[in-house]
Design an enzyme around this catalytic site. Structure first.
Site, mmCIF file in Angstrom:
data_model
loop_
_atom_site.group_PDB
_atom_site.id
_atom_site.type_symbol
_atom_site.label_atom_id
_atom_site.label_comp_id
_atom_site.label_asym_id
_atom_site.label_seq_id
_atom_site.Cartn_x
_atom_site.Cartn_y
_atom_site.Cartn_z
ATOM 1 N N GLY A 111 0.828 -1.207 0.000
ATOM 2 C CA GLY A 111 0.000 0.000 0.000
ATOM 3 C C GLY A 111 0.857 1.250 0.000
ATOM 4 O O GLY A 111 2.007 1.239 -0.486
ATOM 5 N N ASN A 112 0.310 2.296 0.610
ATOM 6 C CA ASN A 112 0.958 3.601 0.562
ATOM 7 C C ASN A 112 2.413 3.666 0.999
ATOM 8 O O ASN A 112 3.279 4.060 0.225
ATOM 9 C CB ASN A 112 0.161 4.558 1.447
ATOM 10 C CG ASN A 112 -0.745 5.399 0.596
ATOM 11 O OD1 ASN A 112 -0.271 6.014 -0.344
ATOM 12 N ND2 ASN A 112 -2.022 5.376 0.889
ATOM 13 N N ASP A 136 -8.016 -0.396 2.408
ATOM 14 C CA ASP A 136 -8.474 0.991 2.580
ATOM 15 C C ASP A 136 -8.790 1.694 1.257
ATOM 16 O O ASP A 136 -9.445 2.732 1.245
ATOM 17 C CB ASP A 136 -7.398 1.816 3.309
ATOM 18 C CG ASP A 136 -7.148 1.319 4.724
ATOM 19 O OD1 ASP A 136 -8.047 0.670 5.290
ATOM 20 O OD2 ASP A 136 -6.054 1.566 5.257
ATOM 21 N N GLY A 179 -9.988 1.848 8.818
ATOM 22 C CA GLY A 179 -9.665 3.023 8.001
ATOM 23 C C GLY A 179 -9.387 4.220 8.890
ATOM 24 O O GLY A 179 -10.331 4.844 9.384
ATOM 25 N N HIS A 180 -8.108 4.494 9.136
ATOM 26 C CA HIS A 180 -7.746 5.592 10.023
ATOM 27 C C HIS A 180 -7.839 6.940 9.343
ATOM 28 O O HIS A 180 -8.323 7.911 9.918
ATOM 29 C CB HIS A 180 -6.323 5.400 10.568
ATOM 30 C CG HIS A 180 -6.319 4.655 11.861
ATOM 31 N ND1 HIS A 180 -6.984 5.102 12.966
ATOM 32 C CD2 HIS A 180 -5.757 3.478 12.210
ATOM 33 C CE1 HIS A 180 -6.828 4.251 13.956
ATOM 34 N NE2 HIS A 180 -6.091 3.245 13.524
ATOM 35 N N ARG A 272 -24.867 0.181 21.468
ATOM 36 C CA ARG A 272 -23.862 -0.889 21.501
ATOM 37 C C ARG A 272 -22.840 -0.625 20.393
ATOM 38 O O ARG A 272 -23.177 -0.036 19.357
ATOM 39 C CB ARG A 272 -24.504 -2.264 21.260
ATOM 40 C CG ARG A 272 -25.417 -2.725 22.360
ATOM 41 C CD ARG A 272 -24.643 -3.123 23.608
ATOM 42 N NE ARG A 272 -25.510 -3.697 24.617
ATOM 43 C CZ ARG A 272 -26.177 -2.989 25.529
ATOM 44 N NH1 ARG A 272 -26.099 -1.671 25.544
ATOM 45 N NH2 ARG A 272 -26.938 -3.598 26.424
ATOM 46 N N ARG A 281 -9.672 -8.005 7.229
ATOM 47 C CA ARG A 281 -8.510 -8.252 6.368
ATOM 48 C C ARG A 281 -8.269 -9.740 6.142
ATOM 49 O O ARG A 281 -7.326 -10.109 5.442
ATOM 50 C CB ARG A 281 -7.253 -7.659 7.022
ATOM 51 C CG ARG A 281 -7.223 -6.188 6.937
ATOM 52 C CD ARG A 281 -5.914 -5.533 7.182
ATOM 53 N NE ARG A 281 -4.871 -6.226 7.853
ATOM 54 C CZ ARG A 281 -4.029 -5.646 8.726
ATOM 55 N NH1 ARG A 281 -4.186 -4.382 9.030
ATOM 56 N NH2 ARG A 281 -3.055 -6.315 9.262
HETATM 57 O O1 F6P Z 1 -4.002 -0.194 6.253
HETATM 58 C C1 F6P Z 1 -4.804 -1.284 6.499
HETATM 59 C C2 F6P Z 1 -5.339 -1.273 7.920
HETATM 60 O O2 F6P Z 1 -6.097 -2.431 8.111
HETATM 61 C C3 F6P Z 1 -6.143 -0.042 8.308
HETATM 62 O O3 F6P Z 1 -7.452 -0.031 7.821
HETATM 63 C C4 F6P Z 1 -6.062 -0.104 9.805
HETATM 64 O O4 F6P Z 1 -6.283 1.161 10.366
HETATM 65 C C5 F6P Z 1 -4.663 -0.603 10.034
HETATM 66 O O5 F6P Z 1 -4.280 -1.281 8.852
HETATM 67 C C6 F6P Z 1 -4.508 -1.514 11.211
HETATM 68 O O6 F6P Z 1 -3.160 -1.795 11.358
HETATM 69 P P1 F6P Z 1 -2.554 -2.981 12.233
HETATM 70 O O7 F6P Z 1 -2.801 -4.265 11.513
HETATM 71 O O8 F6P Z 1 -1.114 -2.674 12.312
HETATM 72 O O9 F6P Z 1 -3.263 -2.971 13.549
#
Ligand code: F6P
Length: 355
Positions: A111-112, A136, A179-180, A272, A281
């Site tokens: 990714g990025n 994302d 998605g941060h 809730r 993922r």
């Molecule tokens: O970039 C993919 C992602 O799943 C984001 O959506 C999420 O915020 C982050 O990675 C979580 O990261 P980690 O697996 O390091 O907790």
């Protein structure tokens, strides 16, 4: 003899294996015994420390629908720009491994951050081809990244399940979607799951507008509300805070829990919170991703055959095209609050908490 290196970098997602399969099958199909594919273990770490294994044609069989990555992965190494750490020069180490194996090209599924690193290696004179990975869908240079639609499927399933229990109990549910920085996954899962309120980082919300949307539903005789909320969604107050301050606040109080508390206070609703987290993922890639990955992988192999390097293979208007890595590196693709999709969803009465 062609010698190709391959690695998967950053957070994993579905369809990494399907993508590698596309590359591997196309290369073996073209070169037969005249190609060697070297898989580096756990992303750039494997390249830095020369941890690798030779991938045979059979390694690419039976993995089309397998989740995870046969090579393992790790977060890309240049967060904080610590290129030299404790005297260890990471870039020099990676170049050394590349040269030692006499590679013609390195294929990076990432990714990025990972594509930023692949561009850095390109600048250092290595031949690199990037492939766009991430749930994302925030990578500049491809309309869609692989992993995105598989994650949408899972987040949508979660919202579907919550729908029935929310309706039975007359509760407000917040489903926190991954998605941060970018809310595309939340947007799509929210639409597909029929969420009533969708909150994404690109559209800071007003808590009173969120409460108003819940009360409006109550007035219509609907005793439950579904909120799809990106983990990085921001209130208008959050958006005005300094990044460091907000990060500190979020260590103790995730956005979804803060919102839940505020909704309880403002509406009296029973609230809730559900966090599907990393399930988004995991597991098998959806058919869309399998097709996209196969096409991307095959197209990357064609670039190797033509000896055209320094690009990310991206999807544009349903065609796979090469995009210069230098155009991709360091650019985040975000949801445009003024885009057609946002307006269309607002037009059916879904609230983004902004009005
Ligand atoms: O970039 C993919 C992602 O799943 C984001 O959506 C999420 O915020 C982050 O990675 C979580 O990261 P980690 O697996 O390091 O907790």
């Amino acid at each position: 003899m062609k010698r190709i290196g391959m690695l998967t970098s950053g957070g994993d997602c579905q369809s990494l294996n399907a993508t590698m399969r596309g590359v591997g099958k196309a290369l073996f199909n073209h070169y037969g015994d005249d190609v060697e594919i070297i898989g580096f273990i756990d992303g750039y770490k494997g390249l830095m420390h020369d941890d690798c294994r030779l991938l045979e044609p059979q390694d690419f069989s039976g993995i089309l629908d397998e989740g995870g990555t046969i090579l393992g992965t790790s977060r890309q190494p240049f967060k904080m720009m610590r290129v030299v750490e404790n005297g260890f020069d990471k870039v020099a180490a990676m170049k050394h491994t590349y040269k030692k194996h006499k590679l013609d090209c390195l294929v990076v599924l990432g990714g990025n951050g990972s594509q930023k690193t692949s561009n850095l290696l390109r600048e250092e004179g290595l031949n690199v081809i990037g492939l766009p990975k991430t749930i994302d869908n925030d990578l500049w240079g491809s309309d869609v990244t692989f992993g995105f639609w598989s994650a949408i499927n899972i987040a949508t399933d979660a919202i579907d399940c919550i729908h029935t229990t929310a309706a039975s109990h007359g509760r407000t549910f917040i489903i926190e979607v991954m998605g941060h920085k970018v809310g595309d996954l939340t947007l799509h899962a929210g639409i597909a799951g029929g969420a009533d309120i969708i909150l994404i980082p690109e559209i800071p919300y007003d808590i009173n507008a969120v409460a108003k949307a819940i009360k409006k539903r109550e007035a219509q005789g609907k005793n439950f509300t579904i909120i799809a909320m990106a983990e990085g969604a921001l209130s208008k107050e959050d958006a005005s805070m300094k990044k460091k301050e907000l990060r500190k606040k979020r260590e103790d109080l995730p956005a979804s829990f803060e919102l839940g508390e505020q909704i309880r206070e403002l509406t009296g609703q029973e609230v809730r919170i559900t966090v599907p987290g990393h399930t988004q993922r995991g597991g098998r890639p959806c058919p869309y991703d399998r097709v996209l990955s196969t096409r991307l992988g095959s197209a990357a192999a064609q670039m190797i055959i033509k000896e055209k390097y320094g690009v990310l293979m991206g999807l544009h208007n349903n065609e796979i095209v090469p995009v210069p890595l230098e155009d991709v590196a360091g650019k985040l693709k975000t949801v445009d609050p003024k885009s057609e999709i946002i307006q269309q969803i607002k037009d059916i009465g879904i609230s983004f908490g902004d009005e």
